[in-house]
Write a protein that holds these residues in place. Sequence first.
Motif, PDB file in Angstrom:
ATOM      1  N   UNK A  10      13.496  77.683  -1.256  1.00 56.52           N
ATOM      2  CA  UNK A  10      13.276  76.441  -0.486  1.00 56.52           C
ATOM      3  C   UNK A  10      12.224  75.580  -1.170  1.00 56.52           C
ATOM      4  N   UNK A  11      12.481  74.294  -1.196  1.00 62.59           N
ATOM      5  CA  UNK A  11      11.535  73.358  -1.808  1.00 62.59           C
ATOM      6  C   UNK A  11      10.346  73.172  -0.876  1.00 62.59           C
ATOM      7  N   UNK A  12       9.166  73.226  -1.444  1.00 59.81           N
ATOM      8  CA  UNK A  12       7.960  73.001  -0.665  1.00 59.81           C
ATOM      9  C   UNK A  12       7.859  71.518  -0.342  1.00 59.81           C
ATOM     10  N   UNK A  13       7.631  71.211   0.919  1.00 58.60           N
ATOM     11  CA  UNK A  13       7.517  69.815   1.313  1.00 58.60           C
ATOM     12  C   UNK A  13       6.184  69.278   0.833  1.00 58.60           C
ATOM     13  N   UNK A  28       2.397  65.403 -12.239  1.00 52.92           N
ATOM     14  CA  UNK A  28       3.725  65.246 -11.646  1.00 52.92           C
ATOM     15  C   UNK A  28       3.640  65.230 -10.127  1.00 52.92           C
ATOM     16  N   UNK A  29       2.881  66.165  -9.581  1.00 51.01           N
ATOM     17  CA  UNK A  29       2.747  66.213  -8.130  1.00 51.01           C
ATOM     18  C   UNK A  29       1.979  65.007  -7.601  1.00 51.01           C
ATOM     19  N   UNK A  30       0.993  64.541  -8.334  1.00 53.51           N
ATOM     20  CA  UNK A  30       0.273  63.334  -7.918  1.00 53.51           C
ATOM     21  C   UNK A  30       1.220  62.145  -7.869  1.00 53.51           C
ATOM     22  N   UNK A  31       2.086  62.023  -8.877  1.00 52.09           N
ATOM     23  CA  UNK A  31       3.067  60.932  -8.886  1.00 52.09           C
ATOM     24  C   UNK A  31       4.037  61.053  -7.709  1.00 52.09           C
ATOM     25  N   UNK A  36       5.664  59.172  -2.266  1.00 52.87           N
ATOM     26  CA  UNK A  36       5.775  59.473  -0.844  1.00 52.87           C
ATOM     27  C   UNK A  36       4.935  58.519  -0.010  1.00 52.87           C
ATOM     28  N   UNK A  37       3.713  58.277  -0.443  1.00 48.28           N
ATOM     29  CA  UNK A  37       2.826  57.374   0.293  1.00 48.28           C
ATOM     30  C   UNK A  37       3.331  55.933   0.249  1.00 48.28           C
TER      31      UNK A  37
END
Length: 64
Positions: A10-13, A28-31, A36-37
């Motif tokens: 499962x993909x982590x939200x 990558x996660x910051x982007x 999302x924001x």
Amino acid sequence: MAVFDDDDRPKRKIQHEIGQDLSLISVTELNERIALLREEIARLEADIAKKQSSRASADQFFKK
């Protein structure tokens, strides 16, 4: 015991907490969080516009 392929997990939200320590978060996660924001900002702005339009219609109707 079954072996899971990374694609099957499962993909982590993605969630972002204001003021959160960013030192352990990848670029990558910051982007992803920025995207999302931005989507959330657009959603909020659309709701504001909808509510302002409704308010303007009501004010016009009641000649406020």
